[in-house]
Design an enzyme around this catalytic site. Structure first.
Site, PDB file in Angstrom:
ATOM      1  N   LYS A   1      33.482  37.955  45.960  1.00  0.00           N
ATOM      2  CA  LYS A   1      33.657  37.583  44.637  1.00  0.00           C
ATOM      3  C   LYS A   1      33.139  36.300  44.460  1.00  0.00           C
ATOM      4  CE  LYS A   1      37.816  37.031  41.626  1.00  0.00           C
ATOM      5  NZ  LYS A   1      39.177  37.340  41.617  1.00  0.00           N
TER       6      LYS A   1
ATOM      7  N   GLU B   1      54.988  42.910  39.618  1.00  0.00           N
ATOM      8  CA  GLU B   1      55.972  42.360  38.589  1.00  0.00           C
ATOM      9  C   GLU B   1      57.277  42.979  38.977  1.00  0.00           C
ATOM     10  OE1 GLU B   1      52.841  43.211  37.542  1.00  0.00           O
ATOM     11  OE2 GLU B   1      52.123  41.393  37.129  1.00  0.00           O
TER      12      GLU B   1
ATOM     13  N   ARG C   1      55.740  44.683  32.158  1.00  0.00           N
ATOM     14  CA  ARG C   1      55.526  45.703  33.504  1.00  0.00           C
ATOM     15  C   ARG C   1      56.898  46.079  34.040  1.00  0.00           C
ATOM     16  NH1 ARG C   1      50.963  47.183  36.582  1.00  0.00           N
ATOM     17  NH2 ARG C   1      49.958  47.607  34.607  1.00  0.00           N
TER      18      ARG C   1
HETATM   19  C1  LIG Z   1      49.863  43.863  35.532  1.00  0.00           C
HETATM   20  C2  LIG Z   1      49.031  42.655  35.553  1.00  0.00           C
HETATM   21  N1  LIG Z   1      49.358  41.570  36.317  1.00  0.00           N
HETATM   22  C3  LIG Z   1      48.531  40.399  36.532  1.00  0.00           C
HETATM   23  C4  LIG Z   1      47.280  40.506  35.974  1.00  0.00           C
HETATM   24  C5  LIG Z   1      46.409  39.246  36.095  1.00  0.00           C
HETATM   25  N2  LIG Z   1      45.016  39.530  37.252  1.00  0.00           N
HETATM   26  C6  LIG Z   1      44.102  39.590  36.365  1.00  0.00           C
HETATM   27  S1  LIG Z   1      42.856  40.069  37.530  1.00  0.00           S
HETATM   28  C7  LIG Z   1      43.884  39.689  38.639  1.00  0.00           C
HETATM   29  C8  LIG Z   1      43.471  39.743  40.097  1.00  0.00           C
HETATM   30  C9  LIG Z   1      42.839  41.173  40.298  1.00  0.00           C
HETATM   31  O1  LIG Z   1      42.605  41.133  41.911  1.00  0.00           O
HETATM   32  P1  LIG Z   1      41.654  42.044  42.179  1.00  0.00           P
HETATM   33  O2  LIG Z   1      42.043  43.515  41.588  1.00  0.00           O
HETATM   34  O3  LIG Z   1      41.134  41.988  43.517  1.00  0.00           O
HETATM   35  O4  LIG Z   1      40.177  42.044  41.309  1.00  0.00           O
HETATM   36  P2  LIG Z   1      38.862  40.422  41.636  1.00  0.00           P
HETATM   37  O5  LIG Z   1      39.261  39.639  40.418  1.00  0.00           O
HETATM   38  O6  LIG Z   1      39.215  40.313  42.884  1.00  0.00           O
HETATM   39  O7  LIG Z   1      37.628  41.598  41.425  1.00  0.00           O
HETATM   40  C10 LIG Z   1      45.256  39.580  38.257  1.00  0.00           C
HETATM   41  C11 LIG Z   1      46.413  39.241  39.170  1.00  0.00           C
HETATM   42  C12 LIG Z   1      46.938  41.561  35.367  1.00  0.00           C
HETATM   43  N3  LIG Z   1      45.661  41.944  34.593  1.00  0.00           N
HETATM   44  N4  LIG Z   1      47.606  42.734  35.193  1.00  0.00           N
END
Ligand SMILES: Cc1ncc(C[n+]2csc(CCOP(=O)(O)OP(=O)(O)O)c2C)c(N)n1
Ligand SMILES: CC(=O)[C@@H](O)[C@H](O)COP(=O)(O)O
Ligand SMILES: [Mg+2]
Length: 653
Positions: free
Chosen positions: A291, A377, A405
């Site tokens: 990242k 969630e 959710r």
């Molecule tokens: C249902 C839901 N909960 C929380 C989020 C907030 N959120 C957006 S990106 C993220 C982290 C995602 O991590 P990953 O899938 O590993 O992607 P990366 O950012 O590492 O590329 C979160 C918690 C979301 N978009 N949707």
């Protein structure tokens, strides 16, 4: 060749010529690394100007190029989980020159949108939906006899949601003899927004650190690279890998697991994707990426660069010098720590949004009472229910939109059992740059209808602190909602004093109401939440009364009745959907009490409000002071539609 956009540095010689993946696929393999550099530079150059998601996008540059190079997009479907990492995808699918409009009103979205591009095959933003959607697309292709492929790209964070495993469980087996040709790509950068949590992360680490497999691969690759044998060895490796790496959970789900491979190495990505593209049945490719890749400051601190506001890339993100007002998130974070000091039974839960929910300090100070449950969630809510059963006082800190959710868990696992769980709903109302997918527009409507649930709508930072305290003391489920960003800057009193339960307050009395109704109609505005302040401003111009209602449930029915008795018309304002919202609660109360006074409901309309600047969006919805005043004049104060003398029911006497 497209015109060089004056905003793009001349060094984008390859990128400037790519207006679609078809242009990309005309490049030679040897040109792709340069293209990757140009795309990465474009991402950094754009996001540093507009703000947006950065570190996740820097991490998907090579993967995006490889996917559009190998797959026949948009015929083959790419579904990006969350979709916050799709800026390279947008840049390569005709939106390179639109990047300066990112997340701005009328500009491109920060997430994939079907109505924005045919290459955005599925709208995402809430996480963990990609495998389900891609599986649906794959099965549709089978049923229609089409040879198209479907690819889900999902991060290690998004993999922590149960929905992802619901989809794997379903996609890995045949349905009526038909097996979907779906490829799931796990983009494993060992990060969520915060550092990853949970056993799954440990499992991925074990897979990544498979010593023998990794060593065997590297050895073979370096010896055979660029020789005809490389192709043979690659295929041989595919068929023999199971001998080196123990079966993975994904193979147990019915997927052919490949990996982990370096998700920044185009020489590994492209042949592997070519191989997987031609294979039948469910495939699973585990990629290891970083990242923030390619921008040292983001590599060093991917959390800080997850979603920055505009910054100078040469210097990096600098702490703001302006004496900023406390945001509601900070008010919550401060309250949480103070309350934890005062009540040992307080525990706090976040579904993977530690920073966004203001819980970094709480995590540091109360590590045993802090739970980041991952993007889960539903689990977060029922986990809180379990804690409450045992006498703990759980606080679930969750964005309003993400609570959607876990709706059944709120009803079935908490409210129905009347468990004392406090839901601190941040990002209530319009959120701005993230747009419709992240708007917290519906929580008043979907929580107030739940028996045992109480709903508090504090008007400012101080009242937010007091409302959280009031909710914490309550012996039952409570939601306290507050918007993204700062409020009016009210002085925050350290002392926690419980609000009178279920009581609102009159903040302004119309002089008209003291003149026994002669002249202009007597109007009262019932404000819920932070719209109290634009309502007060509008009331000055209207000479209207204003009540700060504070509670949607229990609603202050006595105050509603008193206002109905002493005014000719009522107006409700809320930063939530009109349909089923606080205004509806007022009307229900008036009806129940036998009042027939006319009511104008002001709130968010029955439509999706796209990304933009929150203040402007609220004004467009008529929810700034001018808009409230205009709506009241149009409804009650124009000669065209005078307020009819109200037939006062018995209750009015
Ligand atoms: C249902 C839901 N909960 C929380 C989020 C907030 N959120 C957006 S990106 C993220 C982290 C995602 O991590 P990953 O899938 O590993 O992607 P990366 O950012 O590492 O590329 C979160 C918690 C979301 N978009 N949707
Ligand atoms: C992609 C995602 O869902 C989160 O990164 C979200 O954009 C954070 O929103 P805030 O910026 O309001 O914390
Ligand atoms: Mg990740």
């Amino acid at each position: 060749m497209s015109e060089t956009n004056q905003n793009t540095p001349a060094s984008q010689t390859l990128l400037n010529a790519i207006d679609s993946p078809a242009d990309l696929r005309r490049l030679s393999r040897s040109q792709l690394p340069q293209l990757a550099d140009e795309v990465r530079a474009h991402v950094l150059n754009s996001v540093s100007k507009t703000g947006g998601h950065l570190s996740s996008n820097l991490g998907t540059v090579e993967l995006t190029i490889a996917l559009h190079y190998v797959y026949d997009t948009p015929r083959d479907r790419l579904v990006w989980d969350v979709g916050h990492q799709t800026y390279p995808h947008k840049i390569l699918t005709g939106r390179r020159d639109a990047m300066p409009t990112l997340r701005q009103q009328g500009g491109i979205s920060g997430f994939p949108r079907r109505d924005e591009s045919e290459y955005d095959t599925f709208g995402t933003a809430h996480s963990s939906t990609s495998i389900s959607a891609a599986h649906g697309m794959a099965m549709a292709a089978k049923l229609k006899g089409e040879s198209r492929r479907a690819v889900a790209i999902i991060g290690d964070g998004a993999m922590t949601a149960g929905m992802a495993f619901e989809a794997l469980n379903n996609a890995g087996v045949a349905h009526g003899g038909l097996l979907g040709d779906v490829l799931v790509i796990l983009n494993d950068n060992d990060m969520s927004i915060s550092p990853p949590v949970g056993a799954l992360n440990k499992y991925f680490t074990r897979l990544m650190s498979g010593k023998f497999y990794a060593a065997a691969r590297e050895g073979a690759k370096s010896v055979l690279k660029n020789t005809p044998l490389y192709e043979f060895a690659r295929r041989f490796e595919e068929h023999t890998k199971g001998m080196f790496v123990p079966g993975t959970i994904f193979e147990e789900f019915g997927f052919n697991y490949v990996g982990p491979i370096d998700g920044h190495d185009l020489d590994a990505l492209i042949p592997t994707l070519e191989n997987l593209r031609d294979r039948k049945g469910p495939q699973f490719l585990h990629l290891v990426t970083r990242k923030g890749q390619g921008y040292k400051l983001a590599e060093a601190d991917p959390v800080k660069y997850h979603g920055p506001t505009p910054f100078n890339p040469a210097e990096g993100i600098k702490p703001s010098t302006a004496p900023a007002k406390k945001t509601f998130t900070q008010v919550f974070g401060d309250w949480l720590c103070d309350m934890a000091e005062a009540d040992a039974k307080l525990v706090a839960i976040t579904p993977a949004m530690r920073e966004g929910s203001g819980m970094v300090e709480f995590h540091k100070r109360f590590p045993t009472r802090y739970y980041d449950v991952g993007i889960a969630e539903q689990h977060a809510v029922t986990f809180a229910g379990g804690l409450a059963c045992e006498g703990m006082k759980p606080v679930v800190a969750i964005y309003s939109t993400f609570l959607q959710r876990a709706y059944d868990q709120v009803i079935h696992d908490v409210a129905l059992q009347n468990l004392p769980v406090l839901f601190a709903l941040d990002r209530a109302g319009l959120v701005g740059a993230d747009g419709a997918t992240h708007a917290g527009n519906y929580d008043i409507a979907f929580t107030r209808c739940i028996p045992n649930m109480s709903v508090l709508t504090p008007a400012d930072e101080n009242e937010c602190r007091q409302a959280l305290y009031t909710g914490h003391l309550h012996d039952g489920p409570v939601t306290v909602r507050y918007p993204r960003g700062a409020g009016v800057g009210a002085e925050i009193k350290k002392a926690m004093v419980a609000l009178p339960w279920g009581k609102g307050e009159v903040r302004r009395r119309s002089s008209a109401s003291q003149a026994n109704g002669r002249g202009a109609p007597r109007i009262a505005i019932l404000a819920f939440g932070t719209l109290l302040y634009p309502a007060l401003k509008a009331a000055e111009a209207l000479d209207a009364s204003v009540a700060n209602m504070r509670f949607v449930k229990p609603l202050d029915a006595e105050l509603v009745a008193e206002l109905a008795r002493t005014h000719d018309a009522l107006v409700t304002v809320e930063d939530g959907c009109v349909m089923g919202g606080a205004g509806s609660a007022v009307i229900e109360s008036l009806q129940a009490q036998g009042f027939t006074v006319p009511v104008l409901q002001l709130g968010l309309p029955d439509e999706y409000i796209e990304h933009g600047e929150p203040g402007k969006l609220m004004a467009q919805c008529g929810l700034d002071a001018a808009g409230i005043e205009r709506s009241v004049r149009d409804r009650f104060l124009t000669t065209a539609a005078p307020v009819a003398p109200v037939l006062r029911s018995v209750a009015n006497t």
